[in-house]
Design an enzyme around this catalytic site. Structure first.
Site, PDB file in Angstrom:
ATOM      1  N   GLY A  53       0.817  -1.201   0.000  1.00 10.33           N
ATOM      2  CA  GLY A  53       0.000   0.000   0.000  1.00 10.33           C
ATOM      3  C   GLY A  53       0.853   1.253   0.000  1.00 10.33           C
ATOM      4  O   GLY A  53       0.345   2.354  -0.149  1.00 10.33           O
ATOM      5  N   CYS A  54       2.148   1.097   0.186  1.00  9.75           N
ATOM      6  CA  CYS A  54       3.097   2.213   0.116  1.00  9.75           C
ATOM      7  C   CYS A  54       3.657   2.254  -1.301  1.00  9.75           C
ATOM      8  O   CYS A  54       3.975   1.208  -1.857  1.00  9.75           O
ATOM      9  CB  CYS A  54       4.261   1.975   1.081  1.00  9.75           C
ATOM     10  SG  CYS A  54       4.180   2.897   2.594  1.00  9.75           S
TER      11      CYS A  54
END
Length: 143
Positions: A53-54
């Site tokens: 998600g980064c």
């Protein structure tokens, strides 16, 4: 495992950011915090420890510590290949490191971020990445 070599709390971060006027000053504080956070060992930079998600590469290592009196607390070590992300991780660690699972899940992270005035200045992908770090920490300490 104290990621900063000493205890840094959400109260410390609040004071630091309240005295930093404007986004540029807060940004500089994030970079300083990133420098204080020691790097993870290369052996810990694995797919199993990756935070999804980064947009940058980011990793989380968690450890449950049981005290002699039976209390349990979680310790975390984060790292990223991006300085700003690493600084944001330091802000999260100050709030959630060395706490019980119940305290971690009860902590109002959105109010904390709002008080620090971080999210309005981050790109949507950085904001999502910051929340991904928090979710990875919460997921690692589910009972």
């Amino acid at each position: 495992m104290q990621p900063f070599g000493h205890t840094l709390t959400d109260t410390d971060i609040r004071a630091l950011f309240n005295s930093a006027h404007g986004w540029e000053a807060r940004y500089k504080e994030l970079i300083k915090l990133a420098r204080q956070l020691p790097p993870l060992a290369d052996a810990d930079k694995t797919a199993a420890n990756a935070i999804h998600g980064c947009e940058s590469q980011a990793w989380l290592v968690s450890e449950l510590v049981r005290e002699q009196d039976g209390t349990e607390r979680w310790q975390f070590h984060c790292d990223s290949d991006a300085r700003i992300v690493k600084g944001l991780m330091a802000v999260v660690l100050a709030a959630l490191n060395n706490k019980s699972a119940a305290d971690i899940h009860a902590f109002d992270i959105e109010a904390y971020f709002a008080e620090l005035q971080l999210l309005p200045h981050l790109s949507p992908s950085r904001g999502n990445g910051l929340r991904a770090v928090v979710e990875a920490i919460k997921e690692s300490c589910k009972s």
